[in-house]
Design a protein around this motif. Structure first.
Motif, PDB file in Angstrom:
ATOM      1  N   GLU A 293       0.815  -1.213   0.000  1.00  0.00           N
ATOM      2  CA  GLU A 293       0.000   0.000   0.000  1.00  0.00           C
ATOM      3  C   GLU A 293       0.851   1.267   0.000  1.00  0.00           C
ATOM      4  OE1 GLU A 293      -2.485  -0.609   3.349  1.00  0.00           O
ATOM      5  OE2 GLU A 293      -0.940  -0.171   4.845  1.00  0.00           O
ATOM      6  N   LYS A 294       2.114   1.148   0.420  1.00  0.00           N
ATOM      7  CA  LYS A 294       3.016   2.302   0.372  1.00  0.00           C
ATOM      8  C   LYS A 294       3.528   2.561  -1.044  1.00  0.00           C
ATOM      9  CE  LYS A 294       4.781   1.847   5.111  1.00  0.00           C
ATOM     10  NZ  LYS A 294       6.002   1.623   5.934  1.00  0.00           N
ATOM     11  N   PHE A 295       3.522   1.509  -1.867  1.00  0.00           N
ATOM     12  CA  PHE A 295       4.044   1.625  -3.232  1.00  0.00           C
ATOM     13  C   PHE A 295       2.924   1.543  -4.257  1.00  0.00           C
ATOM     14  CE2 PHE A 295       7.736  -0.639  -1.062  1.00  0.00           C
ATOM     15  CZ  PHE A 295       8.382   0.556  -0.780  1.00  0.00           C
ATOM     16  N   SER A 296       1.819   2.193  -3.968  1.00  0.00           N
ATOM     17  CA  SER A 296       0.651   2.144  -4.851  1.00  0.00           C
ATOM     18  C   SER A 296       0.402   3.511  -5.474  1.00  0.00           C
ATOM     19  CB  SER A 296      -0.573   1.706  -4.046  1.00  0.00           C
ATOM     20  OG  SER A 296      -1.724   1.718  -4.836  1.00  0.00           O
ATOM     21  N   PHE A 297       0.080   3.502  -6.775  1.00  0.00           N
ATOM     22  CA  PHE A 297      -0.310   4.719  -7.483  1.00  0.00           C
ATOM     23  C   PHE A 297      -1.837   4.787  -7.528  1.00  0.00           C
ATOM     24  CE2 PHE A 297       3.904   3.889  -9.118  1.00  0.00           C
ATOM     25  CZ  PHE A 297       4.454   5.145  -9.328  1.00  0.00           C
TER      26      PHE A 297
END
Length: 421
Positions: free
Chosen positions: A19-23
């Motif tokens: 979820e931290k690396f989501s666009f």
């Protein structure tokens, strides 16, 4: 030109990291454009779902493409490249193409064979093409992958095999009736299983789906979300609802049965409760409890694995077809020739500079070499992208000949060049 995939996915990352690396959907067009402006990136496409964030790219060099994509992602998510290395997986060439085909057909999904990823990939492709960040290579690859996925879903229909007790119950109802046209269903108990059963039933073809829950408000809330043929009924009307519907799925958590079958009307009842929700003594009712459905799920698991294995066997053929197509592109050896020609000029200029400035130390020489190569890469990136697009137009042969002439590559023997994979 080289194909590359840079991936952050559920295999390596738990949800609290994914979820931290989501666009977000609003961020992806801008991200595609910014990445496309980076050195070495000729084409790119970005997809971000709950299970993965991935970039598919065509790069002029593998090592520089890898570096600039990782740097882009690290800067976007506020990490250093060194920190980012532990999270990212990278595939290139055949492996990147194979990964794409596995992803788009659902073989790499948490729920194997699910069709949702196909729609997500189609949308990501459309967004990238709208932004102008794809070109000849990715356009062909993604169109081929989309066609392949559609064919596999049509041929094997993995998603139609029930994978949960609720799905198995609904499929059993459909199997018993043959057709759901004009048939009504009640779903009693709207916890996790009951709620998902209601969602699945809402678009299966029932004429009416009635929802009942011991908390009436929850039934009303879910009915409002689904609308269409779905209605909420007060739990106090359970007996009258059961007298009305053709089938029912019980999924409540209770100690004693909620319902006693008292009529001889033909009906299908699925009882997912443990303890069981229904006391049944009628021979007219087709009654299935969780143990009855277990054998259906076991059979489906076997069928599903067989289908997925067959799909997996098709992927190497698709990858080979893609590279056969790419090898036929006359432009591939021309681009390689331009790179080699440009780097030869850069090398000669660098050697000349060192002869004139012999006092330069090793660090200074390394910095100068790096910047000279960077200048070359930036100068040829634009021409490469243009000639790549022109290579599939009706006047391609004349355009390529002219391109070779103005860059001093008149003697390039295209037919003798071999495409690296």
């Amino acid at each position: 030109m080289y194909l590359m995939c840079v991936s952050l996915n559920y295999h390596q990352l738990p949800i609290e990291l994914r979820e931290k690396f989501s666009f977000s959907a609003d961020e992806i067009p801008k991200a595609n454009r910014l990445l496309n402006a980076e050195k070495s990136i000729l084409e790119n496409l970005l997809i971000s779902t709950c299970n993965r964030t991935e970039i598919y790219a065509v790069v002029d060099q593998i090592h520089t493409g890898r570096y600039y994509i990782k740097r882009f992602l690290a800067e976007w998510f506020h990490y250093t490249v060194e920190e980012f290395n532990q999270y990212v997986s990278i595939t290139t060439k055949d492996d990147a193409a194979s990964h794409l085909f596995r992803v788009i057909v659902g073989l790499d999904s948490l729920i194997k064979g699910e069709p949702q990823i196909l729609g997500q990939m189609k949308n990501a492709f459309q967004v990238a093409t709208d932004q102008g960040t794809t070109g000849v290579i990715l356009n062909h690859l993604f169109r081929q992958a989309i066609t392949f996925s559609k064919r596999m879903h049509t041929e094997y229909r993995v998603s139609e095999l029930a994978q949960s007790s609720g799905q198995a119950g609904l499929h059993q109802i459909k199997s018993d009736f043959g057709s759901l046209e004009g048939k009504s269903l009640a779903v009693i108990g709207l916890g996790h299983i009951g709620k998902h059963t209601a969602y699945n039933a809402s678009n299966m073809g029932f004429s009416k789906v009635l929802l009942l829950n011991r908390t009436d408000q929850k039934a009303e809330q879910i009915a409002n979300e689904l609308q269409g043929v779905v209605e909420a009924r007060p739990f106090s009307q359970l007996d009258s609802v059961m007298a009305e519907v053709d089938a029912a799925v019980f999924a409540a958590s209770v100690k004693e049965p909620l319902y006693q079958v008292t009529n001889d009307r033909q009906q299908v009842i699925i009882d997912l409760g443990v303890p069981r929700n229904v006391a049944n003594n009628s021979e007219c009712v087709n009654y299935y409890d969780i143990d009855n459905l277990h054998s259906i799920l076991e059979t489906n698991d076997t069928k599903k694995n067989q289908m997925l294995n067959q799909i997996a066997k098709e992927i190497p053929l698709e990858v080979n077809d893609f590279y056969v197509w790419e090898k036929q592109l006359h432009i591939v050896p021309v681009i390689r020739g331009l790179r080699e020609h440009s780097l030869k000029i850069e090398g000669e200029a660098y050697d000349s500079l060192l002869r004139k400035l012999p006092e330069l130390n090793a660090h200074e020489r390394k910095v100068i070499s790096k910047h000279m190569k960077s200048i070359i890469n930036q100068m040829i990136k634009g021409p490469i992208k243009e000639i790549k697009e022109l290579s599939v137009t009706p006047g391609a042969t004349a355009d390529i000949d002219f391109f070779c002439k103005i860059f001093g590559m008149d003697n390039l023997k295209v037919e003798n060049q071999e495409n690296d994979r």
